[in-house]
Write a protein that holds these residues in place. Structure first.
Motif, PDB file in Angstrom:
ATOM      1  N   LEU A 160      -3.181 157.121  66.374  1.00 43.60           N
ATOM      2  CA  LEU A 160      -2.985 156.467  65.077  1.00 43.60           C
ATOM      3  C   LEU A 160      -4.242 156.576  64.221  1.00 43.60           C
ATOM      4  O   LEU A 160      -4.170 156.834  63.019  1.00 43.60           O
ATOM      5  N   ALA A 161      -5.392 156.398  64.840  1.00 42.00           N
ATOM      6  CA  ALA A 161      -6.660 156.542  64.111  1.00 42.00           C
ATOM      7  C   ALA A 161      -6.848 157.987  63.645  1.00 42.00           C
ATOM      8  O   ALA A 161      -7.373 158.229  62.551  1.00 42.00           O
ATOM      9  N   SER A 162      -6.406 158.945  64.447  1.00 39.49           N
ATOM     10  CA  SER A 162      -6.503 160.356  64.059  1.00 39.49           C
ATOM     11  C   SER A 162      -5.649 160.632  62.832  1.00 39.49           C
ATOM     12  O   SER A 162      -6.091 161.324  61.904  1.00 39.49           O
ATOM     13  N   ALA A 163      -4.439 160.093  62.815  1.00 42.17           N
ATOM     14  CA  ALA A 163      -3.571 160.278  61.645  1.00 42.17           C
ATOM     15  C   ALA A 163      -4.248 159.719  60.394  1.00 42.17           C
ATOM     16  O   ALA A 163      -4.267 160.370  59.343  1.00 42.17           O
ATOM     17  N   ALA A 164      -4.830 158.530  60.513  1.00 39.46           N
ATOM     18  CA  ALA A 164      -5.534 157.921  59.376  1.00 39.46           C
ATOM     19  C   ALA A 164      -6.745 158.770  58.981  1.00 39.46           C
ATOM     20  O   ALA A 164      -7.024 158.957  57.788  1.00 39.46           O
ATOM     21  N   PHE A 165      -7.450 159.290  59.955  1.00 46.56           N
ATOM     22  CA  PHE A 165      -8.620 160.135  59.686  1.00 46.56           C
ATOM     23  C   PHE A 165      -8.209 161.384  58.908  1.00 46.56           C
ATOM     24  O   PHE A 165      -8.875 161.761  57.942  1.00 46.56           O
ATOM     25  N   PHE A 166      -7.123 162.021  59.313  1.00 44.07           N
ATOM     26  CA  PHE A 166      -6.668 163.229  58.620  1.00 44.07           C
ATOM     27  C   PHE A 166      -6.317 162.929  57.161  1.00 44.07           C
ATOM     28  O   PHE A 166      -6.563 163.753  56.282  1.00 44.07           O
ATOM     29  N   VAL A 167      -5.758 161.764  56.924  1.00 38.83           N
ATOM     30  CA  VAL A 167      -5.480 161.358  55.544  1.00 38.83           C
ATOM     31  C   VAL A 167      -6.802 161.112  54.812  1.00 38.83           C
ATOM     32  O   VAL A 167      -6.986 161.528  53.669  1.00 38.83           O
ATOM     33  N   GLY A 168      -7.743 160.461  55.490  1.00 34.61           N
ATOM     34  CA  GLY A 168      -9.020 160.110  54.877  1.00 34.61           C
ATOM     35  C   GLY A 168      -9.898 161.291  54.498  1.00 34.61           C
ATOM     36  O   GLY A 168     -10.656 161.209  53.534  1.00 34.61           O
ATOM     37  N   VAL A 169      -9.802 162.386  55.230  1.00 39.18           N
ATOM     38  CA  VAL A 169     -10.641 163.555  54.907  1.00 39.18           C
ATOM     39  C   VAL A 169      -9.963 164.495  53.907  1.00 39.18           C
ATOM     40  O   VAL A 169     -10.578 165.475  53.474  1.00 39.18           O
ATOM     41  N   PHE A 170      -8.748 164.177  53.512  1.00 39.69           N
ATOM     42  CA  PHE A 170      -8.042 165.040  52.565  1.00 39.69           C
ATOM     43  C   PHE A 170      -8.830 165.251  51.264  1.00 39.69           C
ATOM     44  O   PHE A 170      -8.880 166.379  50.757  1.00 39.69           O
ATOM     45  N   PRO A 171      -9.470 164.207  50.700  1.00 37.79           N
ATOM     46  CA  PRO A 171     -10.251 164.442  49.472  1.00 37.79           C
ATOM     47  C   PRO A 171     -11.340 165.513  49.635  1.00 37.79           C
ATOM     48  O   PRO A 171     -11.624 166.259  48.689  1.00 37.79           O
ATOM     49  N   ALA A 172     -11.932 165.618  50.805  1.00 41.04           N
ATOM     50  CA  ALA A 172     -12.936 166.661  51.035  1.00 41.04           C
ATOM     51  C   ALA A 172     -12.287 168.042  50.975  1.00 41.04           C
ATOM     52  O   ALA A 172     -12.872 168.996  50.444  1.00 41.04           O
ATOM     53  N   ASN A 173     -11.078 168.148  51.499  1.00 41.48           N
ATOM     54  CA  ASN A 173     -10.370 169.431  51.449  1.00 41.48           C
ATOM     55  C   ASN A 173      -9.972 169.785  50.017  1.00 41.48           C
ATOM     56  O   ASN A 173     -10.013 170.952  49.628  1.00 41.48           O
ATOM     57  N   VAL A 174      -9.600 168.770  49.234  1.00 44.01           N
ATOM     58  CA  VAL A 174      -9.290 169.011  47.821  1.00 44.01           C
ATOM     59  C   VAL A 174     -10.549 169.480  47.100  1.00 44.01           C
ATOM     60  O   VAL A 174     -10.512 170.439  46.326  1.00 44.01           O
ATOM     61  N   LYS A 175     -11.670 168.816  47.356  1.00 42.71           N
ATOM     62  CA  LYS A 175     -12.932 169.206  46.725  1.00 42.71           C
ATOM     63  C   LYS A 175     -13.281 170.646  47.079  1.00 42.71           C
ATOM     64  O   LYS A 175     -13.698 171.424  46.211  1.00 42.71           O
ATOM     65  N   MET A 176     -13.089 171.004  48.328  1.00 43.66           N
ATOM     66  CA  MET A 176     -13.389 172.371  48.747  1.00 43.66           C
ATOM     67  C   MET A 176     -12.503 173.372  47.994  1.00 43.66           C
ATOM     68  O   MET A 176     -12.989 174.403  47.508  1.00 43.66           O
ATOM     69  N   LEU A 187      -0.999 167.919  60.753  1.00 41.81           N
ATOM     70  CA  LEU A 187      -1.955 167.211  61.620  1.00 41.81           C
ATOM     71  C   LEU A 187      -1.624 165.721  61.687  1.00 41.81           C
ATOM     72  O   LEU A 187      -1.652 165.115  62.763  1.00 41.81           O
ATOM     73  N   VAL A 188      -1.294 165.139  60.549  1.00 45.82           N
ATOM     74  CA  VAL A 188      -0.916 163.721  60.512  1.00 45.82           C
ATOM     75  C   VAL A 188       0.346 163.501  61.348  1.00 45.82           C
ATOM     76  O   VAL A 188       0.415 162.585  62.172  1.00 45.82           O
ATOM     77  N   LEU A 189       1.328 164.366  61.158  1.00 50.31           N
ATOM     78  CA  LEU A 189       2.591 164.229  61.900  1.00 50.31           C
ATOM     79  C   LEU A 189       2.383 164.462  63.395  1.00 50.31           C
ATOM     80  O   LEU A 189       3.008 163.790  64.226  1.00 50.31           O
ATOM     81  N   TRP A 190       1.514 165.384  63.748  1.00 46.94           N
ATOM     82  CA  TRP A 190       1.197 165.655  65.158  1.00 46.94           C
ATOM     83  C   TRP A 190       0.593 164.405  65.790  1.00 46.94           C
ATOM     84  O   TRP A 190       1.021 163.963  66.861  1.00 46.94           O
ATOM     85  N   ALA A 191      -0.373 163.820  65.123  1.00 47.17           N
ATOM     86  CA  ALA A 191      -1.020 162.618  65.652  1.00 47.17           C
ATOM     87  C   ALA A 191      -0.020 161.466  65.766  1.00 47.17           C
ATOM     88  O   ALA A 191      -0.007 160.740  66.767  1.00 47.17           O
ATOM     89  N   ARG A 192       0.837 161.306  64.771  1.00 52.01           N
ATOM     90  CA  ARG A 192       1.853 160.230  64.837  1.00 52.01           C
ATOM     91  C   ARG A 192       2.823 160.460  65.994  1.00 52.01           C
ATOM     92  O   ARG A 192       3.239 159.523  66.663  1.00 52.01           O
ATOM     93  N   GLY A 193       3.186 161.722  66.220  1.00 51.53           N
ATOM     94  CA  GLY A 193       4.072 162.040  67.342  1.00 51.53           C
ATOM     95  C   GLY A 193       3.423 161.707  68.679  1.00 51.53           C
ATOM     96  O   GLY A 193       4.084 161.203  69.592  1.00 51.53           O
ATOM     97  N   ILE A 194       2.149 161.962  68.802  1.00 55.50           N
ATOM     98  CA  ILE A 194       1.422 161.617  70.029  1.00 55.50           C
ATOM     99  C   ILE A 194       1.413 160.105  70.210  1.00 55.50           C
ATOM    100  O   ILE A 194       1.637 159.601  71.317  1.00 55.50           O
ATOM    101  N   ALA A 195       1.186 159.386  69.127  1.00 56.88           N
ATOM    102  CA  ALA A 195       1.193 157.911  69.203  1.00 56.88           C
ATOM    103  C   ALA A 195       2.567 157.409  69.637  1.00 56.88           C
ATOM    104  O   ALA A 195       2.675 156.514  70.482  1.00 56.88           O
ATOM    105  N   ARG A 196       3.606 157.992  69.083  1.00 60.16           N
ATOM    106  CA  ARG A 196       4.971 157.587  69.431  1.00 60.16           C
ATOM    107  C   ARG A 196       5.257 157.864  70.906  1.00 60.16           C
ATOM    108  O   ARG A 196       5.832 157.041  71.607  1.00 60.16           O
ATOM    109  N   ASN A 197       4.835 159.026  71.399  1.00 61.98           N
ATOM    110  CA  ASN A 197       5.019 159.367  72.807  1.00 61.98           C
ATOM    111  C   ASN A 197       4.236 158.426  73.711  1.00 61.98           C
ATOM    112  O   ASN A 197       4.712 158.031  74.768  1.00 61.98           O
ATOM    113  N   ALA A 198       3.012 158.113  73.314  1.00 60.99           N
ATOM    114  CA  ALA A 198       2.164 157.223  74.118  1.00 60.99           C
ATOM    115  C   ALA A 198       2.755 155.825  74.168  1.00 60.99           C
ATOM    116  O   ALA A 198       2.681 155.135  75.189  1.00 60.99           O
ATOM    117  N   GLU A 199       3.389 155.405  73.076  1.00 61.70           N
ATOM    118  CA  GLU A 199       4.021 154.088  73.018  1.00 61.70           C
ATOM    119  C   GLU A 199       5.162 153.996  74.023  1.00 61.70           C
ATOM    120  O   GLU A 199       5.331 153.003  74.693  1.00 61.70           O
TER     121      GLU A 199
END
Length: 126
Positions: free
Chosen positions: A70-86, A111-123
């Motif tokens: 779940l933190a990874s999914a949030a991280f991928f969303v959080g770094v998106f502005p850096a990718n836009v800047k690039m 990447l966000v969907l992958w991380a969410r899927g892992i969280a769902r599986n772990a749950e």
């Protein structure tokens, strides 16, 4: 090892490689840190590398996998502005570099969907 067992380890490996790169070749990341962030770009490069390494460790351990995913999914969303800047900064570079910068943008969603899927599986396994 099944696909659902490999998936978190693959994402952990991706994050570990990216996190390591933030320390091994930090200049490559410094220039994509948004100017609006306080402090030095190098501090943000190292901080994001440390976060990626911590997320990788969390994903690798079944006990912390759900929270790390779940933190990874949030991280991928959080770094998106850096990718836009690039992508904006590289719009006048040669075509291969421009394509690489633009290609990073749509990669965030899987990447966000992958991380969410892992969280769902772990749950489902707890």
């Amino acid at each position: 090892m099944s696909r659902s067992e490999r998936s978190p380890l693959l994402l952990a490996g991706l994050l570990a490689a990216a996190g390591t790169a933030h320390f091994a070749v930090p200049r490559r990341f410094d220039h994509i840190v948004p100017r609006s962030l306080p402090g030095s770009p190098r501090a943000w490069t190292h901080a994001s590398g440390a976060v990626e390494l911590a997320l990788a460790a969390g994903l690798a351990l079944p006990r912390t996998r759900r929270a790390a995913a779940l933190a990874s999914a949030a991280f991928f969303v959080g770094v998106f502005p850096a990718n836009v800047k690039m992508a904006v900064d590289w719009r006048h570079r040669p075509t291969p570099q421009k394509a690489a910068a633009l290609g990073r943008l749509p990669l965030q969603l899987p990447l966000v969907l992958w991380a969410r899927g892992i969280a769902r599986n772990a749950e489902g396994r707890s």
